[in-house]
Motif scaffolding. Structure first.
Motif, PDB file in Angstrom:
ATOM      1  N   ALA A 148       0.865  -1.130  -0.153  1.00 27.03           N
ATOM      2  CA  ALA A 148      -0.184  -0.001   0.022  1.00 27.03           C
ATOM      3  C   ALA A 148       1.030   1.316  -0.027  1.00 27.03           C
ATOM      4  CB  ALA A 148      -0.991  -0.056   1.155  1.00 27.03           C
TER       5      ALA A 148
ATOM      6  N   SER B 254       0.897   4.204  -2.986  1.00 27.83           N
ATOM      7  CA  SER B 254       0.894   5.699  -2.386  1.00 27.83           C
ATOM      8  C   SER B 254       1.819   6.541  -3.069  1.00 27.83           C
ATOM      9  CB  SER B 254       0.583   5.843  -1.065  1.00 27.83           C
ATOM     10  OG  SER B 254      -0.623   5.078  -0.286  1.00 27.83           O
TER      11      SER B 254
ATOM     12  N   ALA C 273      -4.392   0.054  -3.507  1.00 31.08           N
ATOM     13  CA  ALA C 273      -4.266   0.244  -2.337  1.00 31.08           C
ATOM     14  C   ALA C 273      -5.288  -0.176  -1.263  1.00 31.08           C
ATOM     15  CB  ALA C 273      -3.440   1.465  -1.976  1.00 31.08           C
TER      16      ALA C 273
END
Length: 120
Positions: A3, A7, A46
């Motif tokens: 994740a 990002s 994500a």
């Protein structure tokens, strides 16, 4: 970890869309749309990582990032870099999860053999 990679990659992909304005034959709206679309795809991937399809979407983002190199040649390099970081996070995360399961099973076995009491 995956994740986190997605990002960071979302920021780079959005900024890549901004950077293509004026440097390609695409209109400003199309450039921003591509960057924003890929950035949102990263955020969605994500968010879906707790589901099996989330990782598949993450791999698709990596392929699309490298493919963006046909519009912005620097993305061939950046796409490969993010793809390698994604792969590292993915496979390292799998290994950590597997080792945590093995440790939990060993602790349960030890606890069962020693009367279930906590050490200490």
């Amino acid at each position: 970890m995956c994740a986190g990679m997605l990002s960071l990659q979302s920021v780079v992909l959005f900024l890549t869309g901004v950077a293509t304005i004026g440097s390609t034959d695409l209109s400003a709206g199309t450039s921003i749309g591509i960057g924003l679309g890929l950035a949102l795809l990263c955020v969605v991937a994500a968010g879906l990582l707790r589901r099996p399809g989330g990782y598949l979407l993450g791999w698709a983002v990596q392929v699309l990032s490298i493919g963006l190199g046909f519009l912005v040649p620097a993305m061939f390099f950046l796409g490969v870099v993010f793809g390698a970081l994604w792969a590292g996070a993915y496979f390292l995360g799998e290994r950590i999860d597997r080792e945590n399961l093995e440790r939990a099973a060993a602790e349960a076995e030890w606890s069962a053999q020693h009367g279930g009491g906590a050490a200490g």
